[in-house]
Enzyme design. Structure first.
Site, PDB file in Angstrom:
ATOM      1  N   GLY A  15       0.837  -1.209   0.000  1.00  0.00           N
ATOM      2  CA  GLY A  15       0.000   0.000   0.000  1.00  0.00           C
ATOM      3  C   GLY A  15       0.865   1.249   0.000  1.00  0.00           C
ATOM      4  O   GLY A  15       1.922   1.271   0.628  1.00  0.00           O
ATOM      5  N   GLY A  84       0.516  -9.857  -6.748  1.00  0.00           N
ATOM      6  CA  GLY A  84       1.578 -10.387  -7.597  1.00  0.00           C
ATOM      7  C   GLY A  84       2.955 -10.368  -6.959  1.00  0.00           C
ATOM      8  O   GLY A  84       3.926  -9.959  -7.595  1.00  0.00           O
ATOM      9  N   GLY A 124       6.402  -2.441   3.341  1.00  0.00           N
ATOM     10  CA  GLY A 124       6.018  -2.904   4.668  1.00  0.00           C
ATOM     11  C   GLY A 124       6.446  -4.345   4.893  1.00  0.00           C
ATOM     12  O   GLY A 124       7.342  -4.843   4.204  1.00  0.00           O
ATOM     13  N   GLY A 126       5.232  -7.251   4.146  1.00  0.00           N
ATOM     14  CA  GLY A 126       5.177  -8.137   2.979  1.00  0.00           C
ATOM     15  C   GLY A 126       6.348  -7.879   2.039  1.00  0.00           C
ATOM     16  O   GLY A 126       7.059  -8.816   1.635  1.00  0.00           O
ATOM     17  N   ASP A 149       0.774   2.019   9.014  1.00  0.00           N
ATOM     18  CA  ASP A 149       0.344   1.228  10.181  1.00  0.00           C
ATOM     19  C   ASP A 149       1.354   1.262  11.338  1.00  0.00           C
ATOM     20  O   ASP A 149       1.003   0.914  12.468  1.00  0.00           O
ATOM     21  CB  ASP A 149       0.120  -0.235   9.788  1.00  0.00           C
ATOM     22  CG  ASP A 149      -0.847  -0.384   8.633  1.00  0.00           C
ATOM     23  OD1 ASP A 149      -1.685   0.511   8.453  1.00  0.00           O
ATOM     24  OD2 ASP A 149      -0.759  -1.396   7.918  1.00  0.00           O
ATOM     25  N   ARG A 193      -4.303  -2.502  10.061  1.00  0.00           N
ATOM     26  CA  ARG A 193      -4.183  -3.962  10.046  1.00  0.00           C
ATOM     27  C   ARG A 193      -4.274  -4.542  11.463  1.00  0.00           C
ATOM     28  O   ARG A 193      -5.171  -4.173  12.188  1.00  0.00           O
ATOM     29  CB  ARG A 193      -2.906  -4.398   9.306  1.00  0.00           C
ATOM     30  CG  ARG A 193      -2.951  -3.977   7.840  1.00  0.00           C
ATOM     31  CD  ARG A 193      -1.927  -4.650   7.004  1.00  0.00           C
ATOM     32  NE  ARG A 193      -2.149  -6.078   6.950  1.00  0.00           N
ATOM     33  CZ  ARG A 193      -3.047  -6.678   6.166  1.00  0.00           C
ATOM     34  NH1 ARG A 193      -3.821  -5.952   5.393  1.00  0.00           N
ATOM     35  NH2 ARG A 193      -3.179  -7.969   6.162  1.00  0.00           N
ATOM     36  N   ARG A 286     -23.619   6.892  14.506  1.00  0.00           N
ATOM     37  CA  ARG A 286     -23.191   7.027  13.110  1.00  0.00           C
ATOM     38  C   ARG A 286     -21.761   6.507  12.969  1.00  0.00           C
ATOM     39  O   ARG A 286     -20.972   6.581  13.912  1.00  0.00           O
ATOM     40  CB  ARG A 286     -23.210   8.489  12.676  1.00  0.00           C
ATOM     41  CG  ARG A 286     -24.598   9.087  12.632  1.00  0.00           C
ATOM     42  CD  ARG A 286     -25.379   8.571  11.426  1.00  0.00           C
ATOM     43  NE  ARG A 286     -26.643   9.264  11.262  1.00  0.00           N
ATOM     44  CZ  ARG A 286     -27.803   8.872  11.766  1.00  0.00           C
ATOM     45  NH1 ARG A 286     -27.864   7.776  12.526  1.00  0.00           N
ATOM     46  NH2 ARG A 286     -28.908   9.564  11.548  1.00  0.00           N
ATOM     47  N   HIS A 292      -8.906   4.699   3.061  1.00  0.00           N
ATOM     48  CA  HIS A 292      -7.757   5.100   2.249  1.00  0.00           C
ATOM     49  C   HIS A 292      -7.453   6.588   2.315  1.00  0.00           C
ATOM     50  O   HIS A 292      -6.384   7.007   1.849  1.00  0.00           O
ATOM     51  CB  HIS A 292      -7.969   4.664   0.800  1.00  0.00           C
ATOM     52  CG  HIS A 292      -7.969   3.175   0.651  1.00  0.00           C
ATOM     53  ND1 HIS A 292      -9.086   2.420   0.908  1.00  0.00           N
ATOM     54  CD2 HIS A 292      -6.983   2.300   0.316  1.00  0.00           C
ATOM     55  CE1 HIS A 292      -8.797   1.139   0.724  1.00  0.00           C
ATOM     56  NE2 HIS A 292      -7.521   1.044   0.371  1.00  0.00           N
ATOM     57  N   ARG A 295      -4.145   7.226   3.656  1.00  0.00           N
ATOM     58  CA  ARG A 295      -2.943   6.970   2.847  1.00  0.00           C
ATOM     59  C   ARG A 295      -2.663   8.101   1.865  1.00  0.00           C
ATOM     60  O   ARG A 295      -1.604   8.142   1.251  1.00  0.00           O
ATOM     61  CB  ARG A 295      -3.112   5.658   2.067  1.00  0.00           C
ATOM     62  CG  ARG A 295      -3.266   4.436   2.930  1.00  0.00           C
ATOM     63  CD  ARG A 295      -2.431   3.276   2.444  1.00  0.00           C
ATOM     64  NE  ARG A 295      -2.666   2.913   1.083  1.00  0.00           N
ATOM     65  CZ  ARG A 295      -3.200   1.741   0.682  1.00  0.00           C
ATOM     66  NH1 ARG A 295      -3.544   0.840   1.587  1.00  0.00           N
ATOM     67  NH2 ARG A 295      -3.357   1.470  -0.581  1.00  0.00           N
TER      68      ARG A 295
HETATM   69  O1  F6P Z   1      -0.895  -1.555   5.273  1.00  0.00           O
HETATM   70  C1  F6P Z   1      -1.479  -0.350   4.908  1.00  0.00           C
HETATM   71  C2  F6P Z   1      -2.955  -0.508   4.734  1.00  0.00           C
HETATM   72  O2  F6P Z   1      -3.454   0.762   4.406  1.00  0.00           O
HETATM   73  C3  F6P Z   1      -3.688  -1.147   5.937  1.00  0.00           C
HETATM   74  O3  F6P Z   1      -3.872  -0.239   6.996  1.00  0.00           O
HETATM   75  C4  F6P Z   1      -4.947  -1.633   5.269  1.00  0.00           C
HETATM   76  O4  F6P Z   1      -5.507  -2.732   5.951  1.00  0.00           O
HETATM   77  C5  F6P Z   1      -4.459  -2.078   3.928  1.00  0.00           C
HETATM   78  O5  F6P Z   1      -3.268  -1.369   3.658  1.00  0.00           O
HETATM   79  C6  F6P Z   1      -5.460  -1.819   2.825  1.00  0.00           C
HETATM   80  O6  F6P Z   1      -4.907  -2.207   1.614  1.00  0.00           O
HETATM   81  P1  F6P Z   1      -5.625  -2.081   0.193  1.00  0.00           P
HETATM   82  O7  F6P Z   1      -4.794  -1.094  -0.555  1.00  0.00           O
HETATM   83  O8  F6P Z   1      -5.513  -3.449  -0.381  1.00  0.00           O
HETATM   84  O9  F6P Z   1      -7.016  -1.630   0.387  1.00  0.00           O
END
Ligand code: F6P
Length: 371
Positions: A15, A84, A124, A126, A149, A193, A286, A292, A295
């Protein structure tokens, strides 16, 4: 004796996180200033493995011009992917089923064929596990820890976290006035996560009344009690921050799904908490899922500086002959930590950390089941 470096590659995987472009620029400039050439690989390793998918090729020559003015920008100029993985590449079988195939040796040959002496990979857990695998298979690699995260071992912080917390905190600030006006419960679900760093820091910063994190399984009754007690004191509204990986004491983590070659997707716990709180307290509730949004956008000053420090340190480490390591923040310097000590590990919020103690002492609930 290590071979001298003439050409390095940069790759961003997983991500995206604010600060990626700051790392790319600093690594590029530090390498160019050593007389090295720099190549960017598009979309993780896709640009090398599948150049035919790119009209202008899967590799991008990085020079002063291509990294000019990008430190303050969000995202990554190289593109990224969390699908991938070259070590678990999804391949469809004739019967329509999918298997994961290890393509690391093929990838290492492609590095060779393109005259690339070393890789700086920014990612990260992965991506760093992939980096470790490639290193074991013979590639010269240095990793840079990236994730909003903040769940990577051995580094005091990852870049992207500060920006994500800052934005989440600002969003929660805004929810206070509308929650107060309507006397409602507002639940805010944030990413992270299986770790609660973003929820804890954003929740404490913005003054949330309950913060639910994966490290402390919650009782919804305990959270409902917080809402009721606030009502009794005349507060009328409550703000509950929920990490996407939060787990009820009597249940499981909420998973949206999992595709071949991809990590589990988390989400849905916020909706569950909102519905249960409304049912238990009778108060209008609510949900806001920040997702996202955390991010995106421009990196904070902290992440711009950290990103540039990581990028320069990665090049410095290669120049010093380091290999198979991750750059780790340990103020006032950077440590070099073996990738094998990082791969497939996650850093969770320690239950006795000062941030949790502080939150508890000022009355924030973590939804601990009542004894
Ligand atoms: O690891 C960063 C992250 O934004 C996590 O907080 C979230 O679970 C995951 O990536 C979401 O990823 P995707 O881009 O697959 O929605």
């Amino acid at each position: 004796m290590t071979q001298p470096i003439r050409r390095i590659a940069l790759s961003t995987g997983g991500g995206d996180a604010p600060g990626l472009n700051a790392v790319i620029r600093a690594a590029t400039m530090a390498a160019i200033n050593r007389g090295w050439e720099v190549i960017g690989i598009r979309d993780g390793f896709n640009g090398l493995l599948h150049p035919e998918q790119y009209p202008n090729g899967g590799l991008l020559r990085l020079d002063r011009e291509s990294v000019r003015g990008i430190v303050h920008t969000g995202g990554t100029i190289l593109g990224t992917t969390n699908r991938g993985s070259p070590i678990a590449y999804p391949v469809e079988q004739p019967d329509g089923s999918w298997v994961e195939v290890d393509r690391s040796l093929e990838l290492i040959e492609l590095f060779d064929a393109n005259g690339i002496d070393a890789l700086i990979t920014i990612g990260g857990d992965g991506s760093l596990a992939i980096a470790n695998h490639l290193h074991q298979a013979g590639l010269r690699v240095v990793g840079v820890p990236k994730t909003i995260d903040n769940d990577l071992e051995r580094t005091a912080s990852t870049f992207g976290f500060d920006t994500a917390v800052g934005f989440a905190s600002e969003c929660i600030d805004r929810l206070f006035s509308t929650a107060t006006s309507h006397g409602r419960v507002i639940v805010v679900e944030v990413m992270g996560r299986y770790a609660g760093w973003i929820a804890l820091h954003a929740g404490l910063s913005a003054g949330a009344h309950a913060i639910l994190i994966p490290e402390i399984p919650y009782s919804i009754e305990a959270v409902a009690d917080v809402v009721r007690r606030r009502d009794e004191r005349g507060a009328r509204f409550s703000i509950v921050v929920v990490a996407e990986g939060a787990v009820p004491a009597d249940g499981d983590v909420s998973v949206i799904g999992k595709s071949v070659g991809q990590a589990e997707r988390l989400g849905g716990v916020g909706a569950k908490v909102t519905a249960e709180l409304e049912a238990l307290t009778g108060k209008e509730s609510r949900l806001v899922v920040l997702g996202h949004l955390l991010r995106g956008g421009s990196p904070s000053a902290f992440d711009r500086i950290l990103g540039q420090r990581f990028g320069a340190a990665a090049v410095r480490a290669l120049d010093e002959g380091e290999n198979g390591i991750m750059i780790a923040l340990n103020e006032p310097s950077m440590d070099y930590v073996p990738l094998r000590e990082i791969a497939k590990r996650q850093r969770h919020v320690p239950l006795n950390c000062d941030t949790i103690l502080t939150a508890r002492e000022i009355g924030v609930s973590f939804g601990d089941p009542v004894a």
